[in-house]
Enzyme design. Structure first.
Site, short mmCIF file in Angstrom:
data_model
loop_
_atom_site.label_atom_id
_atom_site.label_comp_id
_atom_site.label_asym_id
_atom_site.label_seq_id
_atom_site.Cartn_x
_atom_site.Cartn_y
_atom_site.Cartn_z
CG ASP A 1 -1.96 -1.00 1.17
OD1 ASP A 1 -1.98 -1.73 0.17
OD2 ASP A 1 -2.78 -1.07 2.09
CB ALA B 1 -4.72 7.88 -9.93
N GLY B 2 -4.19 5.42 -12.12
CA GLY B 2 -3.62 5.08 -13.43
C GLY B 2 -2.36 5.87 -13.75
CB ILE B 3 -0.61 8.57 -12.73
CG1 ILE B 3 -1.20 8.83 -11.34
CG2 ILE B 3 -1.49 9.14 -13.81
CD1 ILE B 3 -1.37 10.30 -11.02
N GLY B 4 0.54 6.21 -10.89
CA GLY B 4 1.64 5.83 -10.00
C GLY B 4 2.17 4.44 -10.30
NE ARG B 5 -0.88 1.47 -6.81
CZ ARG B 5 -1.89 1.22 -6.00
NH1 ARG B 5 -1.84 0.16 -5.23
NH2 ARG B 5 -2.94 2.01 -5.97
CD GLN C 1 1.14 10.77 -8.45
OE1 GLN C 1 0.68 11.24 -7.42
NE2 GLN C 1 1.46 11.54 -9.48
CB CYS D 1 -2.89 1.56 -10.16
SG CYS D 1 -2.32 3.09 -10.92
#
Ligand code: PTR
Ligand code: PTR
Length: 314
Positions: free
Chosen positions: A188, A235-239, A277, A233
């Site tokens: 997490d 937001a679709g940006i970090g992972r 991110q 994921c």
């Protein structure tokens, strides 16, 4: 790759952190007009994670929508991203919202997607990160818009769960098979300590995409390499950005023996703004590439001194 190790050692964790800060400070390289339209705002999971107009995935316009005077029915918070020597290798998208389940499946259908990679769990730390947009149990079917999604079989692995799905288009009567990969071992907070689970996961996804594409190839007239892999994921940006950066860097390493994390992330951000991110996700891309190179015998084990790993940044 040897130069990469020297580079990371020279810069230290702090230098890599600064490199990421530079990237992060750059303004987005495009506009977000479509994401910001009032009728579309409700389709964004996070009001601050929008898609660039230049690379967004457009849905086919729907005749049965009354709201498309200003062409809102083609909007979904999803962006095409290039892979290594492959245009539109991925679609990076947010975790679907109940309101957008139908749109999500329509996108999957229209783009002829074979593989969905999900790198978040539905609930994490007590917060909903993504909707339950696919049937969780084998034998179950869900209906979203013009689509029936049936889970035909589940395979459990240590770090991920593979659901075999059957997607039927109720308008045309056609049916297609696709694979849903749920990666459950991403902590997490932050990033995995060792990259090996992630590396194995990537290898499995690649293999599956290639095999499914071969089975499809007669019907496919798009880019070489086949339909995009959907990666999401919350937001679709970090992972998502981390997974795709790693995939691009490793494909390049396999091909020509070099890696450029910085340019890869810059380029990715021009297609999906804000990709990657946190600075530890960014640093993870470096360490994972080195771990991969060691596993492949391209690098001897790297000795890190304490000062290499020091950071004053937190
Ligand atoms: N703004 C977020 C918050 O206040 O919780 C910060 C955040 C950033 C939360 C990334 C979660 C994040 O990633 P993940 O969903 O991968 O844990
Ligand atoms: N506004 C949200 C937040 O910071 O909490 C946006 C956000 C959420 C950004 C999750 C990134 C997140 O992580 P991921 O892209 O890995 O799901």
């Amino acid at each position: 790759v040897k130069e990469l190790v020297a580079y990371v050692k020279r810069k230290g964790k702090r230098g890599i952190y600064q490199e990421y800060e530079e990237i992060r400070k750059e303004p987005p390289s495009g506009t977000f007009h479509c994401s910001k339209k009032p009728l579309n705002q409700i389709k964004n999971r996070y009001s601050d994670v929008l898609c660039l107009d230049q690379s967004r995935v457009k849905l086919s316009p729907q005749d049965d929508d009354d709201d498309d005077e200003d062409e809102c029915s083609d909007y979904i918070n999803a962006s095409f991203m290039d892979g290594y020597k492959r245009s539109k290798a991925y679609i990076a998208t947010q975790g679907p919202l109940p309101k957008t389940y139908g749109d999500f499946w329509r996108m999957v259908w229209e783009q002829m997607v074979l593989i969905i990679v999900m790198t978040t769990r539905v609930v994490e730390r007590g917060r909903v990160k993504c909707g339950q947009y696919w049937p969780l149990e084998a034998g179950r079917t869900l209906e979203h818009g013009h689509f029936l999604v049936r889970n035909t079989r589940i395979q459990m692995f240590q770090d991920f769960k593979l659901s075999h799905l059957e997607l039927s288009n109720t308008e045309t009567g056609e049916c297609r098979d696709l694979a849903h990969y749920l990666y459950v071992s991403w902590p997490d907070f932050g990033v995995p300590k060792s990259a090996s689970a992630m590396l194995d996961f990537r290898a499995q996804v690649l293999q599956h995409q290639e095999a499914s594409f071969q089975a499809l190839s007669a019907e496919w007239s798009g880019a070489p390499g086949g339909p995009p892999v959907v990666v999401h994921c919350s937001a679709g940006i970090g992972r998502t950005g981390t997974f795709c950066t790693l995939d691009i860097c490793l494909s390049r390493l396999e091909d020509i023996g070099t890696v450029d994390v910085e340019q890869t992330v810059r380029r990715m951000r021009a297609q999906r703004a804000f990709s990657i991110q946190t600075w530890d996700q960014y640093y993870f891309c470096y360490t994972a590439v080195m771990e991969y190179a060691q596993r492949r015998g391209l690098l001897p084990p790297v000795q890190w001194s304490d000062s290499d790993l020091e950071t004053d940044s937190e």
